[in-house]
Design a protein around this motif. Structure first.
Motif, PDB file in Angstrom:
ATOM      1  N   ALA A  42       4.727   1.033   6.044  1.00 27.59           N
ATOM      2  CA  ALA A  42       5.098   0.059   4.927  1.00 27.59           C
ATOM      3  C   ALA A  42       5.485   1.195   3.442  1.00 27.59           C
ATOM      4  CB  ALA A  42       4.357  -1.406   4.865  1.00 27.59           C
ATOM      5  N   LEU A  43       4.258   1.283   3.596  1.00 29.57           N
ATOM      6  CA  LEU A  43       4.203   2.499   2.091  1.00 29.57           C
ATOM      7  C   LEU A  43       4.588   3.064   2.092  1.00 29.57           C
ATOM      8  CD1 LEU A  43       2.913   2.844  -1.130  1.00 29.57           C
ATOM      9  CD2 LEU A  43       0.728   4.373   0.043  1.00 29.57           C
ATOM     10  N   GLU A  44       5.948   4.034   3.121  1.00 27.81           N
ATOM     11  CA  GLU A  44       6.179   5.175   2.413  1.00 27.81           C
ATOM     12  C   GLU A  44       7.906   4.114   2.759  1.00 27.81           C
ATOM     13  OE1 GLU A  44       5.388   7.330   6.728  1.00 27.81           O
ATOM     14  OE2 GLU A  44       4.029   8.119   5.749  1.00 27.81           O
ATOM     15  N   THR A  45       7.821   3.163   3.290  1.00 29.23           N
ATOM     16  CA  THR A  45       9.287   2.507   3.340  1.00 29.23           C
ATOM     17  C   THR A  45       9.483   2.271   2.005  1.00 29.23           C
ATOM     18  OG1 THR A  45       9.223   1.788   5.595  1.00 29.23           O
ATOM     19  CG2 THR A  45      10.526   0.338   3.914  1.00 29.23           C
ATOM     20  N   LEU A  46       8.816   1.718   1.319  1.00 28.37           N
ATOM     21  CA  LEU A  46       8.777   1.071   0.141  1.00 28.37           C
ATOM     22  C   LEU A  46       9.315   2.357  -1.231  1.00 28.37           C
ATOM     23  CD1 LEU A  46       8.387  -1.073  -2.028  1.00 28.37           C
ATOM     24  CD2 LEU A  46       5.670  -1.211  -2.444  1.00 28.37           C
ATOM     25  N   GLN A  47       8.008   3.782  -1.233  1.00 27.43           N
ATOM     26  CA  GLN A  47       8.385   4.409  -1.731  1.00 27.43           C
ATOM     27  C   GLN A  47       9.914   5.062  -1.692  1.00 27.43           C
ATOM     28  OE1 GLN A  47       5.384   6.437  -0.597  1.00 27.43           O
ATOM     29  NE2 GLN A  47       3.637   6.288  -2.170  1.00 27.43           N
ATOM     30  N   ARG A  81      -2.699   0.544  -2.024  1.00 23.96           N
ATOM     31  CA  ARG A  81      -1.278   0.828  -3.276  1.00 23.96           C
ATOM     32  C   ARG A  81      -0.068   0.180  -2.548  1.00 23.96           C
ATOM     33  NH1 ARG A  81       0.013   7.414  -1.707  1.00 23.96           N
ATOM     34  NH2 ARG A  81       1.091   7.043  -4.144  1.00 23.96           N
ATOM     35  N   LEU A  82       0.293  -0.227  -1.236  1.00 23.47           N
ATOM     36  CA  LEU A  82       1.432  -1.352  -1.377  1.00 23.47           C
ATOM     37  C   LEU A  82       0.726  -2.623  -1.731  1.00 23.47           C
ATOM     38  CD1 LEU A  82       3.413  -1.747   0.565  1.00 23.47           C
ATOM     39  CD2 LEU A  82       1.869  -1.873   2.142  1.00 23.47           C
ATOM     40  N   LEU A  83      -0.330  -3.047  -1.743  1.00 21.73           N
ATOM     41  CA  LEU A  83      -0.415  -4.393  -2.568  1.00 21.73           C
ATOM     42  C   LEU A  83      -0.367  -4.460  -3.820  1.00 21.73           C
ATOM     43  CD1 LEU A  83      -3.382  -5.528  -0.419  1.00 21.73           C
ATOM     44  CD2 LEU A  83      -2.062  -6.843  -0.553  1.00 21.73           C
ATOM     45  N   GLY A 195       8.364   4.892  -8.501  1.00 20.61           N
ATOM     46  CA  GLY A 195       9.036   4.782  -6.796  1.00 20.61           C
ATOM     47  C   GLY A 195       7.589   3.298  -6.099  1.00 20.61           C
ATOM     48  N   ALA A 196       6.296   2.894  -6.574  1.00 16.49           N
ATOM     49  CA  ALA A 196       5.649   2.759  -5.596  1.00 16.49           C
ATOM     50  C   ALA A 196       6.466   1.073  -4.920  1.00 16.49           C
ATOM     51  CB  ALA A 196       4.402   3.001  -6.233  1.00 16.49           C
ATOM     52  N   GLY A 197       6.964   0.554  -6.021  1.00 12.43           N
ATOM     53  CA  GLY A 197       7.213  -0.753  -5.859  1.00 12.43           C
ATOM     54  C   GLY A 197       8.138  -1.670  -7.009  1.00 12.43           C
TER      55      GLY A 197
END
Length: 275
Positions: A42-47, A81-83, A195-197
């Motif tokens: 999910a983090l990779e997708t967001l980035q 990091r996602l949160l 680009g983290a969010g």
């Protein structure tokens, strides 16, 4: 493993070490491999970047999973990091679900962990950004923030003197006083990956006292009394003195009578009279 004939055990194998390992496992749980892989993907997708429509579908699903797996998600490098990236624009009711599980174990739990503290701070700043803007569900969030205040108040000196948890102390003070940090957008402590969010909204003017949830001013007063009582322990290290500075700023902005008392106590300690 014991060393033969020595009557001694190797470091890390005694009862005290086993107790520490049990305590850590209880209050700092880990994600199972499958769930950890989910948050990593999910983090990779967001980035990689998502458009507005994709983000509208992505964020609620991921945040729902994170709430189910808190606090383990907050202690996982990818999950935290996602949160941090998603919380600045998260639905407000989610804060009521996410905050209480992050308080378990006090400073031995997420509050005292570098990753968990960043998530807690980001969640509190999301609450602060929503105050005074007419968002619903403040009742549930108000109760959750009250739990944070009780947890922090019970370990105030230790929390203020501990670098990770000191960020939580300062964020809590700002929430209780409705006093955002000028020029800083809502989010977690420390640098964010590019680009983290989604772009966070800037911190605007805080709500006036009349707009604060009714339980917040009394909770702020309780913390102010604790700061005054333990003032000698909060002048150092730097992270503790920063908490004291934020307390004075928030109390001043809220026009609390505790501000004058805390200022007098501080002046008396830093510049005592000739006697």
């Amino acid at each position: 493993m014991a060393v033969k004939g020595s009557g001694r055990t190797e470091p890390g194998s005694g009862p005290k070490t086993r107790f520490k390992a049990h305590f850590k496992a209880r209050f700092r749980p880990r994600l199972d491999p499958e769930t950890a892989a989910y948050f990593r993907r999910a983090l990779e997708t967001l980035q990689e970047g998502l458009d507005e429509e994709e983000m509208a579908l992505f964020a609620p699903n991921v945040l729902h999973e994170a709430a189910l797996w808190a606090p383990a998600a907050a202690l996982h490098p990818g999950g935290s990091r996602l949160l941090e990236a998603l919380l600045p624009t998260a639905p407000l009711p989610l804060m009521g679900q996410l905050l209480p599980p992050l308080l378990g174990g006090g400073l031995r739990g997420p509050m005292g962990h570098p990753l968990g503290a960043r998530v807690l701070e980001a969640a509190l700043r999301r609450v602060l950004g929503a105050m005074g803007q007419g968002e619903a569900a403040m009742g549930q969030v108000e109760a959750a923030v009250g739990q944070v205040a009780v947890a922090v108040g019970g370990v105030l000196v230790a929390a203020a003197r501990h670098p990770p948890s000191s960020f939580v102390v300062r964020a809590l003070l700002r929430v209780l006083g409705g006093a955002p940090e000028v020029g800083k957008a809502p989010g977690g402590a420390g640098p964010k990956a590019e680009g983290a969010g989604p772009k966070a909204e800037g911190a605007g003017p805080g709500p006036r006292g009349a707009e604060l949830p009714p339980s917040f001013p009394p909770l702020l007063e309780q913390l102010a009394e604790a700061f005054e009582k333990h003032l000698h322990s909060l002048l150092s290290p730097p992270c503790a003195s920063l908490c004291l500075q934020v307390a004075l700023e928030v109390l001043h902005r809220s026009q609390s009578p505790s501000c004058a008392r805390l200022c007098r106590a501080l002046i008396g300690r830093l510049a005592p009279g000739d006697g």
